[in-house]
Design a protein around this motif. Structure first.
Motif, PDB file in Angstrom:
ATOM      1  N   GLU A  12      -9.427   7.363  38.271  1.00  0.00           N
ATOM      2  CA  GLU A  12     -10.608   6.940  39.018  1.00  0.00           C
ATOM      3  C   GLU A  12     -11.898   7.670  38.627  1.00  0.00           C
ATOM      4  O   GLU A  12     -12.936   7.444  39.234  1.00  0.00           O
ATOM      5  N   HIS A  39     -13.053  -1.042  40.601  1.00  0.00           N
ATOM      6  CA  HIS A  39     -13.496  -0.145  41.679  1.00  0.00           C
ATOM      7  C   HIS A  39     -13.771   1.259  41.146  1.00  0.00           C
ATOM      8  O   HIS A  39     -14.500   2.028  41.762  1.00  0.00           O
ATOM      9  N   GLY A  65      -8.649  -4.409  42.310  1.00  0.00           N
ATOM     10  CA  GLY A  65      -9.527  -4.380  43.472  1.00  0.00           C
ATOM     11  C   GLY A  65     -10.725  -5.278  43.305  1.00  0.00           C
ATOM     12  O   GLY A  65     -10.851  -6.013  42.321  1.00  0.00           O
ATOM     13  N   TYR A  66     -11.597  -5.218  44.277  1.00  0.00           N
ATOM     14  CA  TYR A  66     -12.855  -5.955  44.194  1.00  0.00           C
ATOM     15  C   TYR A  66     -13.749  -5.352  43.115  1.00  0.00           C
ATOM     16  O   TYR A  66     -13.673  -4.157  42.818  1.00  0.00           O
ATOM     17  N   ARG A  67     -14.644  -6.175  42.567  1.00  0.00           N
ATOM     18  CA  ARG A  67     -15.628  -5.684  41.593  1.00  0.00           C
ATOM     19  C   ARG A  67     -16.714  -4.937  42.379  1.00  0.00           C
ATOM     20  O   ARG A  67     -17.712  -5.510  42.814  1.00  0.00           O
ATOM     21  N   ASP A  68     -16.507  -3.627  42.585  1.00  0.00           N
ATOM     22  CA  ASP A  68     -17.362  -2.867  43.496  1.00  0.00           C
ATOM     23  C   ASP A  68     -17.374  -1.392  43.110  1.00  0.00           C
ATOM     24  O   ASP A  68     -16.893  -0.541  43.857  1.00  0.00           O
ATOM     25  N   PHE A  72     -16.820   1.939  45.518  1.00  0.00           N
ATOM     26  CA  PHE A  72     -15.471   2.422  45.247  1.00  0.00           C
ATOM     27  C   PHE A  72     -14.405   1.442  45.738  1.00  0.00           C
ATOM     28  O   PHE A  72     -13.304   1.822  46.097  1.00  0.00           O
ATOM     29  N   GLY A  73     -14.763   0.182  45.777  1.00  0.00           N
ATOM     30  CA  GLY A  73     -13.800  -0.839  46.180  1.00  0.00           C
ATOM     31  C   GLY A  73     -13.406  -0.794  47.638  1.00  0.00           C
ATOM     32  O   GLY A  73     -12.410  -1.403  48.038  1.00  0.00           O
ATOM     33  N   ARG A  74     -14.196  -0.104  48.448  1.00  0.00           N
ATOM     34  CA  ARG A  74     -13.841   0.042  49.866  1.00  0.00           C
ATOM     35  C   ARG A  74     -14.683  -0.840  50.782  1.00  0.00           C
ATOM     36  O   ARG A  74     -14.717  -0.642  51.998  1.00  0.00           O
ATOM     37  N   HIS A 112      -6.065  -2.348  45.737  1.00  0.00           N
ATOM     38  CA  HIS A 112      -6.762  -1.122  46.111  1.00  0.00           C
ATOM     39  C   HIS A 112      -7.689  -1.340  47.303  1.00  0.00           C
ATOM     40  O   HIS A 112      -8.286  -2.408  47.465  1.00  0.00           O
TER      41      HIS A 112
END
Length: 252
Positions: A12, A39, A65-68, A72-74, A112
């Protein structure tokens, strides 16, 4: 003799920003949930994490995970199912390519952060993730929260499902994870976390934040690699499990 898989979120770091101690965690865990660049993680970091995992015979999982990156994908993203399916295929494929260059391969898929929590109930997104795994490689197991619609949809599609518990996260009385930012959401004391994991393994029980005892059968237990005390917690968990005669090994 009882056995359990111990997994952690790794890979990460991003560019100059370092997060967690992947090398130390890879000595302790049996499965590595490696970020896929959406993420967290950059290609060089992900390749290095895959190489280290392969050298230690640690199973590699694609943590999709999301494209974020900024969040941090949260953060939940209301993405169209077709787009989510394509994003997940892209992430699995990218990580699998990196893993294969170092003599390994993606061995399972674990969503994630906000995506993981969303598909506990969000059937549309759960089906989109399942569709991606089926399209890429229907032999890949998926990790998820027991009772989630994600695991139900995955099982219905013929995927191998792996129930997961969390060593360092608080649970609500209904068996979901306490949202980050709320009291009791994140645990950090190594000895209490280790005792908690042993109870999960030996009795399939976990205590919610209000004291409710939940039934929590699990084949894999997660210790988040980005927690400040991650290495200390994983070390304490391994010591407690070893003392109790529990084998720590990848899920079958």
């Amino acid at each position: 003799m009882a056995s359990i898989d111990l997994n952690s979120d790794l890979g990460e770091s991003f560019g100059a920003w370092q997060l967690g101690d992947d090398e130390a965690m890879l000595v302790l865990v049996t499965s590595a949930n490696v970020a896929c660049g959406f993420h967290a993680g950059d290609p060089t970091t992900l390749l290095g994490t895959c190489r280290s995992a392969a050298q230690r015979a640690v199973r590699i999982g694609a943590q999709v995970g999301y494209r974020d990156l900024a969040g941090f994908g949260r953060r939940f993203i209301d993405i169209a199912p077709a787009d989510l399916t394509a994003d997940v295929i892209y992430q699995i494929g990218g990580l699998d390519a990196l893993a294969q260059t170092v003599g390994s391969a993606v061995g399972y898929v674990k969503p994630h952060g906000a995506l993981y929590n969303a598909i506990v109930h969000h059937r549309g997104q759960a089906r989109a993730v399942v569709a991606a795994v089926v399209a890429y490689d229907p032999t890949l197991p998926v990790l998820g929260l027991p009772g989630s619609v994600f695991l139900a949809e995955a099982e219905a599609a013929g995927l191998r499902t792996v129930a997961e518990a969390f060593a360092d996260r608080g649970y609500t009385p209904t068996g979901e994870l306490v949202p980050r930012g709320l009291p009791g959401a994140v645990l950090s004391d190594p000895e209490s976390v280790a005792a908690r994991v042993l109870r999960m393994v030996e009795h399939a029980e976990i205590e919610a934040v209000d004291g409710t005892v939940l039934t929590a059968p699990a084949e894999s237990v997660c210790v988040h690699g980005d927690s400040p005390s991650a290495v200390a917690m994983a070390t304490a968990i391994r010591a407690r499990l070893d003392l109790a005669g529990v084998r720590v090994e990848p899920f079958v």
